[in-house]
Motif scaffolding. Structure first.
Motif, PDB file in Angstrom:
ATOM      1  N   THR A  56     -19.103 -24.367  16.676  1.00 42.38           N
ATOM      2  CA  THR A  56     -18.514 -23.047  16.874  1.00 42.38           C
ATOM      3  C   THR A  56     -17.226 -23.233  17.665  1.00 42.38           C
ATOM      4  N   GLU A  57     -16.217 -22.446  17.349  1.00 43.13           N
ATOM      5  CA  GLU A  57     -14.960 -22.523  18.100  1.00 43.13           C
ATOM      6  C   GLU A  57     -15.176 -22.017  19.528  1.00 43.13           C
ATOM      7  N   ALA A  58     -14.667 -22.774  20.486  1.00 40.34           N
ATOM      8  CA  ALA A  58     -14.826 -22.409  21.893  1.00 40.34           C
ATOM      9  C   ALA A  58     -13.697 -21.497  22.350  1.00 40.34           C
ATOM     10  N   ASP A  59     -13.943 -20.797  23.437  1.00 37.73           N
ATOM     11  CA  ASP A  59     -12.887 -20.068  24.139  1.00 37.73           C
ATOM     12  C   ASP A  59     -12.043 -21.112  24.877  1.00 37.73           C
ATOM     13  N   ASN A  60     -10.748 -21.157  24.587  1.00 36.08           N
ATOM     14  CA  ASN A  60      -9.872 -22.183  25.154  1.00 36.08           C
ATOM     15  C   ASN A  60      -9.055 -21.662  26.330  1.00 36.08           C
ATOM     16  N   ALA A  61      -9.496 -20.575  26.962  1.00 27.99           N
ATOM     17  CA  ALA A  61      -8.766 -20.036  28.106  1.00 27.99           C
ATOM     18  C   ALA A  61      -8.813 -21.043  29.259  1.00 27.99           C
ATOM     19  N   GLU A  72      -7.433 -21.283  32.560  1.00 25.40           N
ATOM     20  CA  GLU A  72      -7.758 -20.901  33.935  1.00 25.40           C
ATOM     21  C   GLU A  72      -9.151 -20.291  34.025  1.00 25.40           C
ATOM     22  N   ALA A  73      -9.522 -19.481  33.048  1.00 26.75           N
ATOM     23  CA  ALA A  73     -10.860 -18.880  33.056  1.00 26.75           C
ATOM     24  C   ALA A  73     -11.935 -19.948  32.915  1.00 26.75           C
ATOM     25  N   GLY A  74     -11.668 -20.939  32.070  1.00 27.30           N
ATOM     26  CA  GLY A  74     -12.629 -22.019  31.895  1.00 27.30           C
ATOM     27  C   GLY A  74     -12.778 -22.865  33.137  1.00 27.30           C
ATOM     28  N   MET A  75     -11.661 -23.203  33.766  1.00 25.44           N
ATOM     29  CA  MET A  75     -11.725 -24.002  34.995  1.00 25.44           C
ATOM     30  C   MET A  75     -12.426 -23.224  36.105  1.00 25.44           C
ATOM     31  N   TYR A  76     -12.184 -21.916  36.167  1.00 34.63           N
ATOM     32  CA  TYR A  76     -12.857 -21.110  37.187  1.00 34.63           C
ATOM     33  C   TYR A  76     -14.363 -21.078  36.950  1.00 34.63           C
ATOM     34  N   ALA A  77     -14.776 -20.978  35.684  1.00 36.88           N
ATOM     35  CA  ALA A  77     -16.209 -20.957  35.371  1.00 36.88           C
ATOM     36  C   ALA A  77     -16.876 -22.268  35.776  1.00 36.88           C
ATOM     37  N   VAL A  78     -16.182 -23.396  35.519  1.00 37.11           N
ATOM     38  CA  VAL A  78     -16.715 -24.699  35.926  1.00 37.11           C
ATOM     39  C   VAL A  78     -16.756 -24.803  37.443  1.00 37.11           C
ATOM     40  N   TRP A  79     -15.668 -24.397  38.102  1.00 36.56           N
ATOM     41  CA  TRP A  79     -15.596 -24.461  39.565  1.00 36.56           C
ATOM     42  C   TRP A  79     -16.701 -23.617  40.212  1.00 36.56           C
ATOM     43  N   GLU A  80     -16.935 -22.425  39.675  1.00 38.25           N
ATOM     44  CA  GLU A  80     -17.960 -21.556  40.247  1.00 38.25           C
ATOM     45  C   GLU A  80     -19.334 -22.218  40.180  1.00 38.25           C
ATOM     46  N   GLU A  82      -3.476 -35.045  30.932  1.00 40.70           N
ATOM     47  CA  GLU A  82      -3.685 -36.420  30.503  1.00 40.70           C
ATOM     48  C   GLU A  82      -5.015 -36.899  31.077  1.00 40.70           C
ATOM     49  N   PHE A  83      -5.697 -37.755  30.309  1.00 37.91           N
ATOM     50  CA  PHE A  83      -6.979 -38.288  30.753  1.00 37.91           C
ATOM     51  C   PHE A  83      -7.926 -37.151  31.162  1.00 37.91           C
ATOM     52  N   ASP A  84      -8.026 -36.132  30.278  1.00 34.01           N
ATOM     53  CA  ASP A  84      -8.798 -34.937  30.620  1.00 34.01           C
ATOM     54  C   ASP A  84      -9.679 -34.462  29.475  1.00 34.01           C
ATOM     55  N   HIS A  85     -10.005 -35.343  28.537  1.00 31.67           N
ATOM     56  CA  HIS A  85     -10.742 -34.929  27.345  1.00 31.67           C
ATOM     57  C   HIS A  85     -12.158 -34.438  27.674  1.00 31.67           C
ATOM     58  N   LEU A  86     -12.859 -35.152  28.539  1.00 30.48           N
ATOM     59  CA  LEU A  86     -14.200 -34.717  28.923  1.00 30.48           C
ATOM     60  C   LEU A  86     -14.153 -33.493  29.830  1.00 30.48           C
ATOM     61  N   MET A  87     -13.078 -33.350  30.617  1.00 31.09           N
ATOM     62  CA  MET A  87     -12.926 -32.151  31.426  1.00 31.09           C
ATOM     63  C   MET A  87     -12.737 -30.929  30.520  1.00 31.09           C
ATOM     64  N   ASP A  88     -11.960 -31.085  29.449  1.00 30.90           N
ATOM     65  CA  ASP A  88     -11.794 -29.991  28.499  1.00 30.90           C
ATOM     66  C   ASP A  88     -13.120 -29.685  27.795  1.00 30.90           C
ATOM     67  N   ALA A  89     -13.839 -30.730  27.391  1.00 33.09           N
ATOM     68  CA  ALA A  89     -15.120 -30.533  26.720  1.00 33.09           C
ATOM     69  C   ALA A  89     -16.105 -29.806  27.643  1.00 33.09           C
ATOM     70  N   VAL A 131     -19.160 -24.886  29.298  1.00 35.03           N
ATOM     71  CA  VAL A 131     -19.543 -23.907  30.318  1.00 35.03           C
ATOM     72  C   VAL A 131     -19.120 -22.499  29.917  1.00 35.03           C
ATOM     73  N   LEU A 132     -17.910 -22.349  29.362  1.00 37.89           N
ATOM     74  CA  LEU A 132     -17.397 -21.020  29.054  1.00 37.89           C
ATOM     75  C   LEU A 132     -17.979 -20.441  27.768  1.00 37.89           C
ATOM     76  N   SER A 133     -18.285 -21.307  26.792  1.00 35.51           N
ATOM     77  CA  SER A 133     -18.682 -20.803  25.477  1.00 35.51           C
ATOM     78  C   SER A 133     -20.028 -21.306  24.974  1.00 35.51           C
ATOM     79  N   GLY A 134     -20.580 -22.349  25.599  1.00 37.60           N
ATOM     80  CA  GLY A 134     -21.722 -23.026  25.009  1.00 37.60           C
ATOM     81  C   GLY A 134     -23.073 -22.376  25.199  1.00 37.60           C
TER      82      GLY A 134
END
Length: 248
Positions: free
Chosen positions: A157-162, A164-172, A206-213, A218-221
């Motif tokens: 399924t296509e993820a939400d690629n936002a 700042e919102a995604g990083m905030y969700a992970v940080w929270e 850069e060097f952030d592929h797993l961070m993006d995954a 977290v945001l869409s899964g």
């Protein structure tokens, strides 16, 4: 030993690896070391920089692997590219709303069929959320990557690629103890320590592929996470059954 590039590997060493230091000396050194530098001094783990996006020491989020209960829904996040394609799997303990990242795929310069085979080996029944840019990205034969991976058997399924919102969700989740990581995920840890903003406040891409995954997961899964089907629970060692000793 995590691979940084095809010709570079990360080697870590700290005072725990020095044979001539006795336990009394180590305890004195530990007492005199600020908490944010203890991982670096004792185990050679790079300390988090001033621009770290998630300024939480890895020691606070890493856990020992454990057999994942079959009633934990699972899902993976996936980031695609020729230089590096990465995926990270999460198991969700709904009782305490905690996600455990338990295995990873991390490989560059390989065809989609290679990546798809490695991903299916961790459980063909597990759905994934993918970088939506894959919908329009092409590789070699001109076929869209998202369609190609779906044709190869991945339930995506296509993820939400936002960003700042995604990083905030992970940080929270990290800051409240609701995102934990198996300490066996060496590539994830290497990226985590380098994930940062530059002097202008922009995320260093850069060097952030797993961070993006992780962000996609977290945001869409959670909305598409799935419990292991009953017919696979007794089929240990069969195709798609996973390996309980590795945590999946």
């Amino acid at each position: 030993m995590p691979e940084i590039s095809p010709s570079k590997y990360l080697v870590q060493a700290g005072w725990q690896d020095i044979p001539h230091l006795d336990e009394k000396t180590k305890a004195e050194l530990m007492a005199a070391t600020p908490p944010h530098l203890r991982d670096a001094r004792t185990a050679g783990i790079p300390s988090l920089g001033a621009g770290a996006i998630y300024p939480i020491p890895p020691s606070e989020i890493l856990v020992d692997p454990f057999p994942i209960p079959p009633y934990f829904p699972r899902v993976y996040g996936m980031d695609v590219g020729w230089n590096r394609t990465a995926a990270v799997w999460g198991a969700w303990d709904r009782a305490i709303d905690c996600i455990y990242l338990y295995t990873e795929h991390y490989r560059g310069q390989a065809e989609p069929s290679i990546h798809a085979s490695a991903i299916r080996a961790r459980g063909e029944w597990i759905p994934g959320v993918i970088d939506p840019a894959a919908r329009g990205r092409q590789q070699g034969d001109g076929e869209q990557l998202l369609a190609q991976y779906r044709n190869l058997g991945l339930k995506l399924t296509e993820a939400d690629n936002a960003l700042e919102a995604g990083m905030y969700a992970v940080w929270e989740r990290l800051s409240t103890g609701r995102l934990k990581v198996f300490r066996t995920l060496q590539n994830w840890q290497a990226e985590y320590r380098l994930y940062r903003r530059d002097e202008n406040g922009k995320v260093v891409k850069e060097f952030d592929h797993l961070m993006d995954a992780t962000r996609y997961l977290v945001l869409s899964g959670l909305s598409c996470a799935k419990i292991r089907p009953a017919e696979t629970q007794m089929a240990v060692g069969s195709a798609g059954a996973g390996d309980p000793t590795a945590g999946y």
